[in-house]
Design a protein around this motif. Sequence first.
Motif, PDB file in Angstrom:
ATOM      1  N   GLY A 123       3.970   6.057  -7.412  1.00  0.00           N
ATOM      2  CA  GLY A 123       4.559   4.799  -7.857  1.00  0.00           C
ATOM      3  C   GLY A 123       5.769   4.347  -7.072  1.00  0.00           C
ATOM      4  N   ASP A 124       6.236   5.139  -6.101  1.00  0.00           N
ATOM      5  CA  ASP A 124       7.412   4.770  -5.307  1.00  0.00           C
ATOM      6  C   ASP A 124       7.023   3.830  -4.172  1.00  0.00           C
ATOM      7  OD1 ASP A 124       9.123   6.258  -6.826  1.00  0.00           O
ATOM      8  OD2 ASP A 124       9.070   8.010  -5.520  1.00  0.00           O
ATOM      9  N   ARG A 125       7.876   2.862  -3.934  1.00  0.00           N
ATOM     10  CA  ARG A 125       7.778   1.998  -2.759  1.00  0.00           C
ATOM     11  C   ARG A 125       9.006   2.254  -1.900  1.00  0.00           C
ATOM     12  NH1 ARG A 125       5.865  -3.764  -5.498  1.00  0.00           N
ATOM     13  NH2 ARG A 125       3.668  -3.191  -5.823  1.00  0.00           N
ATOM     14  N   SER A 174       6.115  14.323 -10.345  1.00  0.00           N
ATOM     15  CA  SER A 174       5.427  13.881 -11.555  1.00  0.00           C
ATOM     16  C   SER A 174       4.482  14.971 -12.033  1.00  0.00           C
ATOM     17  CB  SER A 174       4.640  12.596 -11.283  1.00  0.00           C
ATOM     18  OG  SER A 174       3.686  12.801 -10.255  1.00  0.00           O
ATOM     19  N   THR A 185       2.850   1.315  -1.641  1.00  0.00           N
ATOM     20  CA  THR A 185       3.110   2.092  -2.847  1.00  0.00           C
ATOM     21  C   THR A 185       2.400   3.445  -2.772  1.00  0.00           C
ATOM     22  OG1 THR A 185       3.260   0.049  -4.122  1.00  0.00           O
ATOM     23  CG2 THR A 185       2.962   2.095  -5.347  1.00  0.00           C
ATOM     24  N   ASP A 222      -0.655   2.772 -11.245  1.00  0.00           N
ATOM     25  CA  ASP A 222      -1.230   3.984 -11.830  1.00  0.00           C
ATOM     26  C   ASP A 222      -2.711   4.097 -11.503  1.00  0.00           C
ATOM     27  OD1 ASP A 222       1.165   4.702 -12.907  1.00  0.00           O
ATOM     28  OD2 ASP A 222       0.767   3.810 -14.870  1.00  0.00           O
ATOM     29  N   ASP A 227       7.381   9.997  -4.587  1.00  0.00           N
ATOM     30  CA  ASP A 227       6.463  10.382  -5.647  1.00  0.00           C
ATOM     31  C   ASP A 227       5.554   9.216  -6.008  1.00  0.00           C
ATOM     32  OD1 ASP A 227       5.274  12.040  -7.449  1.00  0.00           O
ATOM     33  OD2 ASP A 227       7.068  12.431  -8.638  1.00  0.00           O
ATOM     34  N   GLY A 252       5.935   0.510 -10.993  1.00  0.00           N
ATOM     35  CA  GLY A 252       5.530   0.314 -12.372  1.00  0.00           C
ATOM     36  C   GLY A 252       4.101   0.771 -12.625  1.00  0.00           C
ATOM     37  N   ASP A 287      11.827   2.110  -4.697  1.00  0.00           N
ATOM     38  CA  ASP A 287      11.647   1.209  -5.824  1.00  0.00           C
ATOM     39  C   ASP A 287      10.408   1.635  -6.597  1.00  0.00           C
ATOM     40  OD1 ASP A 287      13.861  -0.354  -5.108  1.00  0.00           O
ATOM     41  OD2 ASP A 287      12.650  -1.532  -3.721  1.00  0.00           O
ATOM     42  N   ASP A 288      10.474   1.496  -7.918  1.00  0.00           N
ATOM     43  CA  ASP A 288       9.355   1.875  -8.775  1.00  0.00           C
ATOM     44  C   ASP A 288       8.393   0.703  -8.909  1.00  0.00           C
ATOM     45  OD1 ASP A 288       7.627   3.026 -10.526  1.00  0.00           O
ATOM     46  OD2 ASP A 288       9.052   3.255 -12.173  1.00  0.00           O
ATOM     47  N   SER A 308       0.514   8.706 -17.566  1.00  0.00           N
ATOM     48  CA  SER A 308       0.673   7.408 -16.930  1.00  0.00           C
ATOM     49  C   SER A 308       0.644   6.352 -18.013  1.00  0.00           C
ATOM     50  CB  SER A 308      -0.429   7.152 -15.894  1.00  0.00           C
ATOM     51  OG  SER A 308      -1.677   6.933 -16.541  1.00  0.00           O
TER      52      SER A 308
END
Length: 270
Positions: A87-89, A223, A148, A199, A85, A195, A192-193, A228
């Motif tokens: 923001g995911d890495r 999402s 990302t 956005d 989704d 952050g 990993d997020d 955001s």
Amino acid sequence: MRPARLRLLTASAVLAAAFLGPAAAPGTALADTPAPAASAGSDGEPPAPTEAGTSFRTATAVRPGQQATAQASTGDYLYWQFPADTGDRATVRATVELPDTSARSAAATWRIDVYDGLRRRQACRYGSDRATLAAAATSVQLTCHLRTVRGWAEPWSNDPLPGAYYVRVTAVDLGASDSGLPFRAALDVSLDDAGSAADTDGRLAAPLVQGSAATVEPEDGWSSGWWSARWLWTAAGAALAALAGIWGYTLTRGGGRPAGVPGPAPGHRP
């Protein structure tokens, strides 16, 4: 039967039930209660898959955090898919094991490729997505750290977008005599997020998921597309601007005269 004797028998039956009831109830409950069914896992989630697909359309779904395994033959293509989704890495790791080393005649190169929902190959930020397995070696590891996932991007940018991601593991530069040898592959995906730094203002109307494939969704769902951290920064900026405006207004009205500046003389009229 006389009424007095009938009342005596009824009272005896009530007393017997009162004393025997608590002792007999547990045995009855154990006999009537079925044994609980074995759960899929300690956390209630389905078990990790033990097979892989052979194409994009048959890619096996795997959840982030699980370790998927599969048995195949060298020369085969193994396909998995996972959700990512905004923001995911994602980090994709694959381990290939070939138990029989005496049957191999030469080294072979193994490769891991990751594609997004539009089946565009995504470049790895870093990692070893291509490795050579020596003829005497028994295993090789492949790693791909993806960029990302963005909420929205221009079509020409090739940026990763939210939706299904497909992983393909196969051997390349394989000798003809080494084709068809059995091997075992293990795959795990971690997210990993990134952050609020990742956005963007735009959002896709829907994640890029093929309708014919059964793709797992993120644990919290996709999402919503409108929220955001930029909203927080915008609200904080507006609040600071309002406070600055109020402070400037009080200065111009004389309520905030700086220290050391004398005021008007008594009786002086401007």
